[in-house]
Design an enzyme around this catalytic site. Structure first.
Site, PDB file in Angstrom:
ATOM      1  N   HIS A  88       0.752  -1.095  -0.152  1.00 48.76           N
ATOM      2  CA  HIS A  88      -0.009  -0.050   0.029  1.00 48.76           C
ATOM      3  C   HIS A  88       0.905   1.145   0.085  1.00 48.76           C
ATOM      4  O   HIS A  88       2.066   1.219   0.333  1.00 48.76           O
ATOM      5  CB  HIS A  88      -0.784   0.160   1.164  1.00 48.76           C
ATOM      6  CG  HIS A  88      -2.162  -1.014   1.219  1.00 48.76           C
ATOM      7  ND1 HIS A  88      -1.870  -2.055   1.325  1.00 48.76           N
ATOM      8  CD2 HIS A  88      -3.473  -0.713   0.763  1.00 48.76           C
ATOM      9  CE1 HIS A  88      -3.175  -2.852   1.383  1.00 48.76           C
ATOM     10  NE2 HIS A  88      -4.050  -1.880   0.928  1.00 48.76           N
TER      11      HIS A  88
ATOM     12  N   LYS B 271      -1.023   4.736   4.812  1.00 42.08           N
ATOM     13  CA  LYS B 271      -2.048   4.039   5.264  1.00 42.08           C
ATOM     14  C   LYS B 271      -1.614   3.848   6.888  1.00 42.08           C
ATOM     15  O   LYS B 271      -0.383   3.675   7.262  1.00 42.08           O
ATOM     16  CB  LYS B 271      -1.860   2.507   4.697  1.00 42.08           C
ATOM     17  CG  LYS B 271      -3.008   1.613   5.059  1.00 42.08           C
ATOM     18  CD  LYS B 271      -3.192   0.492   4.317  1.00 42.08           C
ATOM     19  CE  LYS B 271      -3.797  -0.643   4.846  1.00 42.08           C
ATOM     20  NZ  LYS B 271      -5.394  -0.163   5.296  1.00 42.08           N
TER      21      LYS B 271
HETATM   22  P1  NAP Z   1      -7.807   9.570   4.376  1.00 40.31           P
HETATM   23  O1  NAP Z   1      -7.410  10.268   3.188  1.00 40.31           O
HETATM   24  O2  NAP Z   1      -6.880   9.849   5.753  1.00 40.31           O
HETATM   25  O3  NAP Z   1      -9.358  10.097   4.821  1.00 40.31           O
HETATM   26  C1  NAP Z   1      -9.912   9.935   6.174  1.00 40.31           C
HETATM   27  C2  NAP Z   1     -10.760  11.123   6.255  1.00 40.31           C
HETATM   28  O4  NAP Z   1     -11.730  11.103   7.431  1.00 40.31           O
HETATM   29  C3  NAP Z   1     -10.091  12.423   6.554  1.00 40.31           C
HETATM   30  O5  NAP Z   1     -10.478  13.517   5.552  1.00 40.31           O
HETATM   31  C4  NAP Z   1     -10.115  12.642   7.778  1.00 40.31           C
HETATM   32  O6  NAP Z   1     -10.179  14.066   8.338  1.00 40.31           O
HETATM   33  C5  NAP Z   1     -11.440  12.161   8.262  1.00 40.31           C
HETATM   34  N1  NAP Z   1     -12.041  11.968   9.632  1.00 40.31           N
HETATM   35  C6  NAP Z   1     -11.156  11.486  10.557  1.00 40.31           C
HETATM   36  N2  NAP Z   1     -12.100  11.220  11.767  1.00 40.31           N
HETATM   37  C7  NAP Z   1     -13.193  11.423  11.280  1.00 40.31           C
HETATM   38  C8  NAP Z   1     -14.542  11.611  11.936  1.00 40.31           C
HETATM   39  N3  NAP Z   1     -14.492  10.805  13.212  1.00 40.31           N
HETATM   40  N4  NAP Z   1     -15.573  11.846  11.314  1.00 40.31           N
HETATM   41  C9  NAP Z   1     -15.426  12.027  10.082  1.00 40.31           C
HETATM   42  N5  NAP Z   1     -14.284  12.073   9.297  1.00 40.31           N
HETATM   43  C10 NAP Z   1     -13.355  12.035   9.872  1.00 40.31           C
HETATM   44  O7  NAP Z   1      -7.915   8.216   4.515  1.00 40.31           O
HETATM   45  P2  NAP Z   1      -8.197   7.095   3.066  1.00 40.31           P
HETATM   46  O8  NAP Z   1      -7.262   6.867   2.245  1.00 40.31           O
HETATM   47  O9  NAP Z   1      -9.490   7.964   2.235  1.00 40.31           O
HETATM   48  O10 NAP Z   1      -8.948   6.028   3.746  1.00 40.31           O
HETATM   49  C11 NAP Z   1      -9.800   5.995   4.583  1.00 40.31           C
HETATM   50  C12 NAP Z   1     -10.320   4.679   5.169  1.00 40.31           C
HETATM   51  O11 NAP Z   1     -10.583   3.733   4.261  1.00 40.31           O
HETATM   52  C13 NAP Z   1      -8.897   3.842   5.714  1.00 40.31           C
HETATM   53  O12 NAP Z   1      -9.276   3.322   6.941  1.00 40.31           O
HETATM   54  C14 NAP Z   1      -8.468   2.901   4.722  1.00 40.31           C
HETATM   55  O13 NAP Z   1      -7.706   1.736   5.012  1.00 40.31           O
HETATM   56  C15 NAP Z   1      -9.719   2.577   4.020  1.00 40.31           C
HETATM   57  N6  NAP Z   1      -9.722   1.905   2.759  1.00 40.31           N
HETATM   58  C16 NAP Z   1     -10.767   1.111   2.440  1.00 40.31           C
HETATM   59  C17 NAP Z   1     -10.982   0.702   1.210  1.00 40.31           C
HETATM   60  C18 NAP Z   1     -11.859  -0.447   0.828  1.00 40.31           C
HETATM   61  O14 NAP Z   1     -12.071  -0.869  -0.214  1.00 40.31           O
HETATM   62  N7  NAP Z   1     -12.664  -1.002   1.956  1.00 40.31           N
HETATM   63  C19 NAP Z   1     -10.019   0.945   0.266  1.00 40.31           C
HETATM   64  C20 NAP Z   1      -9.090   2.120   0.403  1.00 40.31           C
HETATM   65  C21 NAP Z   1      -8.987   2.558   1.874  1.00 40.31           C
HETATM   66  P3  NAP Z   1      -8.611  14.852   8.764  1.00 40.31           P
HETATM   67  O15 NAP Z   1      -8.199  14.813   7.311  1.00 40.31           O
HETATM   68  O16 NAP Z   1      -9.111  16.140   9.176  1.00 40.31           O
HETATM   69  O17 NAP Z   1      -7.855  13.765   9.704  1.00 40.31           O
END
Ligand code: NAP
Length: 255
Positions: free
Chosen positions: A140, A144
């Site tokens: 990844h 992450k």
């Molecule tokens: P990211 O870019 O860090 O996005 C996370 C977002 O959530 C940020 O904007 C963050 O805000 C916000 N956040 C944090 N706490 C929150 C809360 N309590 N309420 C609402 N928003 C909140 O991460 P990402 O790459 O998008 O990934 C997000 C998640 O999805 C991770 O756990 C990742 O492992 C997972 N994922 C899953 C899949 C799947 O297919 N299932 C695929 C890819 C990723 P701030 O920037 O202010 O902290």
């Protein structure tokens, strides 16, 4: 403008400013049968989700926040489609318990929304029956937060199920000294190696070894758009699947 005959499903995206969340907002916005009614960030009050009369939340936040978000949705009778990783048996158990009080609510927790990744997990379970050795390498981007990935953990569980069904014992491994952890993590008896590298999105290699042969399954998500068709499927199906479903395959007819 929505031109579909049926009323669009009202969707709130949590983590809307993130990499996955912003892509999900675009995908929901573009779907005629869905309506994006709330974009929620870290500092926003979840009451905005209820005020917008959302029927489904899509949680793409952080491991530290996701369980509380889902519990809140269940309490408010709102379905949840969850992509955030970091879930374990205890947190899933607490959601199951909460759902007893809201039997009409559906929650989907999917470690990976990419169709190819779901198929890789299923193929791995089948292949696991026929090979002595099995290891997983997940790769990844370096931002992450958790390791190993939820997909790798679920793939390891699928391989372990396949091995149990075939009556296979532990994977052969004569390692006696490994002071640096070079053999990786062990999940459900399967070695898992996590690579974090600039330029990657989400990739998984499952390597099986038998006498004189090797089988390699590989899935690559080159772009976050690869997760969107699975997320949209989850949003459309979650109300028809009350209770907790773990894995998108629960909504797919893979048999
Ligand atoms: P990211 O870019 O860090 O996005 C996370 C977002 O959530 C940020 O904007 C963050 O805000 C916000 N956040 C944090 N706490 C929150 C809360 N309590 N309420 C609402 N928003 C909140 O991460 P990402 O790459 O998008 O990934 C997000 C998640 O999805 C991770 O756990 C990742 O492992 C997972 N994922 C899953 C899949 C799947 O297919 N299932 C695929 C890819 C990723 P701030 O920037 O202010 O902290």
């Amino acid at each position: 403008m929505n031109t579909s005959a049926t009323t669009p499903i009202r969707v709130a995206v949590l983590g809307a400013g993130g990499r996955m969340g912003s892509e999900a907002c675009r995908a929901v916005d573009a779907a005629e049968d869905l309506e994006l009614v709330a974009r929620i960030g870290r500092d926003d009050d979840l009451q905005a989700v209820a005020d917008a009369r959302a029927q489904v939340i899509v949680d793409l936040t952080v491991p530290a926040a996701t369980e509380a978000n889902v519990q809140w949705a269940v309490e408010h009778g709102i379905h949840a489609v969850v992509g955030t990783t970091g879930w374990d048996d205890d947190s899933r158990g607490r959601v199951r318990e909460a759902l007893h009080g809201a039997p009409e609510v559906g929650v989907l927790i999917a470690p990976n929304f990419a169709i190819g990744a779901v198929l890789t997990m299923r193929f791995a379970e089948i292949a696991a029956r026929y090979y002595d050795s099995a290891e997983i390498i997940e790769m990844h981007h370096p931002r992450k937060l958790d390791a190993p990935s939820g997909t790798a953990t679920h793939t390891a569980a699928a391989i372990a199920r396949g091995r149990r069904a075939a009556g296979l014992g532990p994977v052969p491994d004569a390692t006696e000294q490994d002071p640096h952890g070079a053999r990786g993590a062990v999940v459900d008896g399967i070695h898992v190696h996590a690579v974090r590298q600039q330029g990657l999105v989400a990739h998984e290699v499952v390597q099986f070894g038998g006498t004189g042969e090797q089988l390699t399954l590989r899935h690559d998500s080159f772009d976050r758009i690869s997760f969107m068709s699975g997320i949209l499927l989850g949003i459309r199906e979650v109300a028809a699947h009350p209770g907790l479903t773990v894995g998108l395959d629960g909504y797919m007819d893979l048999d």
